[in-house]
Design a protein around this motif. Structure first.
Motif, mmCIF file in Angstrom:
data_model
loop_
_atom_site.group_PDB
_atom_site.id
_atom_site.type_symbol
_atom_site.label_atom_id
_atom_site.label_comp_id
_atom_site.label_asym_id
_atom_site.label_seq_id
_atom_site.Cartn_x
_atom_site.Cartn_y
_atom_site.Cartn_z
ATOM 1 N N VAL A 25 3.695 -7.311 -38.372
ATOM 2 C CA VAL A 25 3.590 -7.942 -39.689
ATOM 3 C C VAL A 25 3.079 -9.376 -39.514
ATOM 4 C CG1 VAL A 25 4.898 -8.772 -41.689
ATOM 5 C CG2 VAL A 25 5.322 -6.479 -40.790
ATOM 6 N N ALA A 26 3.619 -10.081 -38.535
ATOM 7 C CA ALA A 26 3.164 -11.447 -38.272
ATOM 8 C C ALA A 26 1.679 -11.444 -37.906
ATOM 9 C CB ALA A 26 3.992 -12.067 -37.148
ATOM 10 N N ASP A 27 1.288 -10.500 -37.057
ATOM 11 C CA ASP A 27 -0.116 -10.426 -36.654
ATOM 12 C C ASP A 27 -1.035 -10.187 -37.842
ATOM 13 O OD1 ASP A 27 0.709 -10.813 -34.125
ATOM 14 O OD2 ASP A 27 0.281 -8.791 -33.391
ATOM 15 N N LYS A 28 -0.546 -9.371 -38.782
ATOM 16 C CA LYS A 28 -1.372 -9.080 -39.955
ATOM 17 C C LYS A 28 -1.601 -10.353 -40.779
ATOM 18 C CE LYS A 28 -3.437 -6.583 -43.090
ATOM 19 N NZ LYS A 28 -4.379 -5.478 -42.971
ATOM 20 N N LEU A 29 -0.554 -11.140 -40.934
ATOM 21 C CA LEU A 29 -0.702 -12.395 -41.681
ATOM 22 C C LEU A 29 -1.739 -13.283 -40.991
ATOM 23 C CD1 LEU A 29 2.961 -13.397 -42.691
ATOM 24 C CD2 LEU A 29 1.387 -11.825 -43.798
ATOM 25 N N THR A 81 -1.204 -4.369 -46.222
ATOM 26 C CA THR A 81 -0.931 -3.125 -45.528
ATOM 27 C C THR A 81 -0.917 -3.389 -44.028
ATOM 28 O OG1 THR A 81 -2.194 -2.028 -47.241
ATOM 29 C CG2 THR A 81 -1.801 -0.772 -45.255
ATOM 30 N N VAL A 82 0.080 -2.836 -43.368
ATOM 31 C CA VAL A 82 0.150 -2.980 -41.912
ATOM 32 C C VAL A 82 0.192 -1.583 -41.302
ATOM 33 C CG1 VAL A 82 1.445 -3.959 -39.979
ATOM 34 C CG2 VAL A 82 1.489 -5.103 -42.210
ATOM 35 N N HIS A 83 -0.849 -1.256 -40.602
ATOM 36 C CA HIS A 83 -0.942 0.078 -39.993
ATOM 37 C C HIS A 83 -0.604 -0.051 -38.505
ATOM 38 C CE1 HIS A 83 -3.374 4.094 -39.938
ATOM 39 N NE2 HIS A 83 -2.367 4.124 -39.092
ATOM 40 N N ILE A 84 0.443 0.638 -38.092
ATOM 41 C CA ILE A 84 0.896 0.493 -36.705
ATOM 42 C C ILE A 84 0.631 1.773 -35.929
ATOM 43 C CG2 ILE A 84 2.859 -0.024 -35.206
ATOM 44 C CD1 ILE A 84 4.141 -1.440 -37.579
ATOM 45 N N ASN A 85 0.088 1.601 -34.766
ATOM 46 C CA ASN A 85 -0.221 2.745 -33.935
ATOM 47 C C ASN A 85 0.242 2.400 -32.524
ATOM 48 O OD1 ASN A 85 -1.335 4.931 -32.758
ATOM 49 N ND2 ASN A 85 -3.355 4.692 -33.706
ATOM 50 N N TYR A 109 11.382 -16.691 -45.246
ATOM 51 C CA TYR A 109 12.691 -16.144 -44.905
ATOM 52 C C TYR A 109 12.643 -15.501 -43.511
ATOM 53 C CZ TYR A 109 17.032 -13.556 -45.434
ATOM 54 O OH TYR A 109 18.287 -13.051 -45.248
ATOM 55 N N SER A 110 11.565 -14.770 -43.247
ATOM 56 C CA SER A 110 11.412 -14.133 -41.940
ATOM 57 C C SER A 110 11.338 -15.173 -40.826
ATOM 58 C CB SER A 110 10.147 -13.272 -41.906
ATOM 59 O OG SER A 110 10.300 -12.167 -42.759
ATOM 60 N N CYS A 111 10.637 -16.258 -41.088
ATOM 61 C CA CYS A 111 10.546 -17.330 -40.086
ATOM 62 C C CYS A 111 11.931 -17.872 -39.754
ATOM 63 C CB CYS A 111 9.703 -18.488 -40.614
ATOM 64 S SG CYS A 111 7.948 -18.127 -40.611
ATOM 65 N N MET A 112 12.767 -17.959 -40.775
ATOM 66 C CA MET A 112 14.096 -18.519 -40.531
ATOM 67 C C MET A 112 15.014 -17.531 -39.833
ATOM 68 S SD MET A 112 14.784 -20.904 -43.809
ATOM 69 C CE MET A 112 14.530 -19.647 -45.016
ATOM 70 N N CYS A 113 14.828 -16.239 -40.155
ATOM 71 C CA CYS A 113 15.702 -15.226 -39.552
ATOM 72 C C CYS A 113 15.320 -14.928 -38.113
ATOM 73 C CB CYS A 113 15.626 -13.918 -40.324
ATOM 74 S SG CYS A 113 16.290 -14.044 -41.958
ATOM 75 N N ASP A 114 14.041 -15.005 -37.826
ATOM 76 C CA ASP A 114 13.576 -14.537 -36.535
ATOM 77 C C ASP A 114 12.594 -15.544 -35.933
ATOM 78 O OD1 ASP A 114 12.525 -13.268 -34.371
ATOM 79 O OD2 ASP A 114 12.144 -11.371 -35.383
ATOM 80 N N PRO A 115 13.044 -16.323 -34.987
ATOM 81 C CA PRO A 115 12.175 -17.338 -34.377
ATOM 82 C C PRO A 115 10.888 -16.737 -33.818
ATOM 83 C CG PRO A 115 14.423 -17.525 -33.551
ATOM 84 C CD PRO A 115 14.387 -16.288 -34.386
ATOM 85 N N LYS A 116 10.968 -15.499 -33.366
ATOM 86 C CA LYS A 116 9.770 -14.868 -32.809
ATOM 87 C C LYS A 116 8.727 -14.670 -33.898
ATOM 88 C CE LYS A 116 11.581 -12.378 -28.856
ATOM 89 N NZ LYS A 116 12.714 -11.462 -29.047
ATOM 90 N N PHE A 117 9.200 -14.345 -35.093
ATOM 91 C CA PHE A 117 8.271 -14.184 -36.217
ATOM 92 C C PHE A 117 7.600 -15.517 -36.501
ATOM 93 C CE2 PHE A 117 6.906 -14.203 -40.592
ATOM 94 C CZ PHE A 117 6.355 -12.951 -40.760
ATOM 95 N N GLU A 119 3.203 -18.717 -37.375
ATOM 96 C CA GLU A 119 3.173 -20.119 -37.794
ATOM 97 C C GLU A 119 1.813 -20.550 -38.353
ATOM 98 O OE1 GLU A 119 4.271 -22.924 -34.776
ATOM 99 O OE2 GLU A 119 4.239 -24.611 -36.168
ATOM 100 N N SER A 120 0.760 -20.133 -37.684
ATOM 101 C CA SER A 120 -0.572 -20.601 -38.105
ATOM 102 C C SER A 120 -0.998 -19.974 -39.428
ATOM 103 C CB SER A 120 -1.600 -20.276 -37.025
ATOM 104 O OG SER A 120 -1.756 -18.872 -36.924
ATOM 105 N N ALA A 121 -0.243 -18.995 -39.910
ATOM 106 C CA ALA A 121 -0.606 -18.352 -41.179
ATOM 107 C C ALA A 121 0.321 -18.775 -42.316
ATOM 108 C CB ALA A 121 -0.565 -16.835 -41.015
ATOM 109 N N MET A 122 1.218 -19.705 -42.016
ATOM 110 C CA MET A 122 2.150 -20.155 -43.049
ATOM 111 C C MET A 122 1.471 -21.251 -43.874
ATOM 112 S SD MET A 122 4.785 -18.260 -42.550
ATOM 113 C CE MET A 122 5.971 -19.054 -43.635
ATOM 114 N N LEU A 123 1.419 -21.038 -45.181
ATOM 115 C CA LEU A 123 0.670 -21.965 -46.030
ATOM 116 C C LEU A 123 1.578 -22.806 -46.926
ATOM 117 C CD1 LEU A 123 -2.266 -19.643 -47.186
ATOM 118 C CD2 LEU A 123 -2.354 -21.494 -45.501
ATOM 119 N N LEU A 124 1.101 -24.011 -47.188
ATOM 120 C CA LEU A 124 1.769 -24.860 -48.181
ATOM 121 C C LEU A 124 0.900 -24.852 -49.432
ATOM 122 C CD1 LEU A 124 2.390 -28.009 -45.922
ATOM 123 C CD2 LEU A 124 4.138 -26.380 -46.667
#
Ligand code: ADP
Ligand code: MG
Length: 634
Positions: free
Chosen positions: A368-372, A278-282, A396-404, A409-414
């Motif tokens: 969304v990235a921050d939540k991860l 869940t991502v709650h944005i304010n 997929y998001s990483c590939m579409c959007d370099p900013k994502f 990056e530090s939350a991407m798991l193998l």
């Protein structure tokens, strides 16, 4: 009619506007209710504001509510509020004159557009007039909070109105819509209840629906005398607001519990499965929007991945599936967004070219990235349990959007074969002695099991990259992280598994033996001394040419074209640690039995590297039976 009564035509343009309202806006008729109810809510919000500013005193705002009534005998739908009301001047100013500046130009501009018509009403303050999409006659009974006489106003569907002093005593406004032929589908409590549920479920003041009550015998003061058992905890419907005036997204994220998010998700999306995250944005000024987004849980990879975003305007529902405000790579998200900065009526073309909307989308990506990253840092265990479900979208998001990518990056798991997950950095750190900057991975945990176990016996971790998207994702990682190389387990057999041993050249006879055994002239042969003696021969395929092949295969699948022959360079490594392989390598000539052994060795090596095709399998089985009968003969 007394002397100071007024008569008139709505405006010169009325004859243009009314047919447009009736016909042109036809396909989206149900929004009349949203417009009228939203005006009622506005009137109450304004009153609240005046009270809080101290502009008016002695008015209680604790009982503000909106009532929607259906009368199927009189064929009316009535919306009543106890908001600020209107004086005669105000009725004249706000109701009698439609703000038409540029309206006709605008209509011309959008005429050709299929959904442009949805955008018109709100842009021109025609909100109130949308009632004429369904009504032949509209009556307004209103009394201002100011000390002024009540007003009665009535208008027919040609746009001619009458206005006089009214006899309404309570503060507020009652709009009575006399529903005509074109609106009769709304003279149905279920239809009306459904529209209210869709648009009004989260309005900030209580909305009551009368006439929706299952009991037939309530009367119009809002008192229910249906005689139903109210002692069971269920109030008669007409006494229970249809809405939740304080939806979760208006709360501060720190005040919301997991349970509340789940409950909200269940209610809004009718999905009994828990969302994955869940991502709650304010977002404050200047973006000024709120929202809650969910990663839905799916049964499998093939379940429909279309998400759903509900757009709200100050808690009033505006539209479903507003794809424009969500970055394309996050379209599987479900959620609600409340954007008071957007007009109540938005057209798709408006959203598409709007810089504010682009900023919202960028902000969502960031959140969304921050939540991860947050989950990774604070709830790693839980995060790992959902990773397999969100991995594809994250990559997929990483590939579409370099900013994502930069943010997440530090939350991407193998995933690691045999269990567990590591970030790229963690993986490289563990392996830095044995295989610096190299990530060994398997494309299929079953088919490549043999390799995986050989690597693991050497204490080398093998990542599992078995998704369609992984191929491109690792390509991207290699570009971003220069020096890092992804190598499939079957691409570096000698490099990873070799131990010190004698260097030996392959004889022509041996090379010919295996070329024949494999049926391929291109097969290369190498003699290696591997750490593990149990495997006599193992295939090594070049990473680059295999990737190229995989890509060609993918295009062939997508475009339905012919599969072209494989160009993968293949090397069979004969393992000199294995006595069987060593014996074969030592020979100078080969007989029929040696040929059979070579065929079988090649077939077994191929079997542990890939799925055999029909022909190869058939040949392998025939040879195997042959070997069995040879053993029994002896
Ligand atoms: P908008 O809401 O965009 O201003 P509408 O056509 O919906 O345009 O309404 C026109 C105006 O009529 C409102 O701005 C408001 O001043 C007045 N009005 C409409 N309904 C009400 C109501 N229930 N109570 C008080 N004022 C109202
Ligand atoms: Mg309005």
């Amino acid at each position: 009619m007394s002397e100071n009564n007024k008569r008139g035509g709505i405006s010169v343009e009325a004859e243009h506007i009314f047919p447009i309202i009736k016909k042109w806006l036809y396909s989206d008729k149900e929004i009349f209710l949203r417009e009228i109810v939203s005006n009622a809510v506005d009137a109450e919000t304004k009153l609240k504001r005046l009270v809080s500013l101290g502009e008016v005193r002695d008015i209680s705002v604790s009982d503000l509510s909106v009532r929607v009534e259906l009368d199927t005998e009189l064929n009316t739908i009535t919306v009543t509020d106890n908001g600020i009301g209107m004086t005669a001047d105000e009725v004249e100013k706000y109701i009698c004159s439609i703000a038409l500046s540029g309206a006709l130009d605008f209509i011309k501009e959008y005429e050709g557009e299929s959904d442009g018509k949805n955008g018109i009403i709100g842009h021109f303050g025609l909100g109130f007039y949308s009632a004429f999409m369904v009504a032949d006659k509209v009556e307004v009974f209103t009394k201002s909070y100011k000390d002024a006489p009540a007003v009665y106003w009535v208008c027919d569907s040609n746009g001619s109105y009458e206005m006089s002093e009214g006899d309404r005593e309570e503060r507020g406004t009652e709009i009575v819509m006399h529903i005509g032929e074109e609106g009769k589908e709304y003279l149905d409590k279920n239809a009306l209840r459904a529209i209210l549920a869709k648009y009004c479920s989260f309005l900030p003041v209580p909305v009551y629906f009368e006439g929706g009550c299952e009991c037939e015998h309530h009367h119009h003061e809002g008192e229910c005398d249906c005689g139903h058992d109210h002692g069971d905890g269920h109030e008669c419907e007409c006494k229970t607001p249809i809405n939740d005036t304080a939806p979760l997204w208006q709360k501060s994220p720190s005040e919301c519990t997991d349970e509340e998010y789940k409950e909200f998700y269940r209610k809004v999306f009718n999905d009994w499965r828990e969302p994955l995250l869940t991502v709650h944005i304010n977002a404050d000024y200047p973006l000024n929007f709120r929202g809650i987004l969910f990663f839905p849980r799916r049964e499998n990879e093939f379940e429909n991945t279309e998400g759903q975003i509900k757009l709200y305007y100050n808690q009033m529902f505006v539209a479903d599936n507003i794809r424009e405000v969500i970055p394309e790579h996050l379209l599987m998200l479900r959620g609600v967004l409340d954007c008071p900065e957007l007009p109540l009526n938005v057209s798709r073309s408006y959203l598409q070219n709007n810089t504010y909307v682009k900023k919202i989308a960028a902000h969502i990506t960031k959140k969304v990235a921050d939540k991860l990253v947050f989950m990774m840092e604070n709830q790693r265990e839980r995060y790992e349990t959902i990773w397999q479900d969100i991995k594809t979208f994250a990559e997929y998001s990483c590939m579409c959007d370099p900013k994502f990518f930069d943010r997440a990056e530090s939350a991407m798991l193998l995933p690691i074969c045999g269990g567990g997950f590591k970030t790229l950095d963690e993986y490289l750190e563990t392996g830095k002695e044995k295989h610096e900057n190299t990530v060994y991975y398997a494309g299929d945990e079953q088919i490549q099991a043999q390799y995986i176990s050989l690597y693991r016996k050497q204490g080398i971790e093998v990542a599992l990259l078995d998704r369609f998207v992984d191929t491109q994702y690792i390509q991207m990682l290699e570009n971003k992280r220069s020096g890092v190389k992804f190598v499939r387990v079957d691409a570096d057999v000698a490099g990873a598994l070799k131990t010190e041993g004698e260097k030996r050249e392959v004889s022509d006879a041996l090379s010919a033996l295996f070329k024949e055994a494999s049926g391929s002239d291109k097969l290369k042969l190498s003699l290696e001394t591997l750490v593990d003696a149990s495997v006599p021969a193992i295939l090594n395929v070049s990473e680059d040419s295999r990737r190229m092949d995989d890509m060609m295969k993918m295009y062939a699948t997508i475009n339905g074209g012919e599969e072209r022959p494989s160009f993968t360079e293949e090397t069979l490594c004969l393992n000199l640690s294995s006595p069987l392989a060593a014996r074969l390598a030592d020979k100078a000539e080969y007989d029929e039995t040696d040929k059979l052994i070579a065929r079988q060795l090649y077939a077994l090596a191929a079997l542990s590297q890939r799925r055999p095709d029909a022909k190869a399998l058939e040949a392998f089985l025939a040879d195997s039976y042959d070997i069995l009968s040879k053993i029994t003969e002896k």
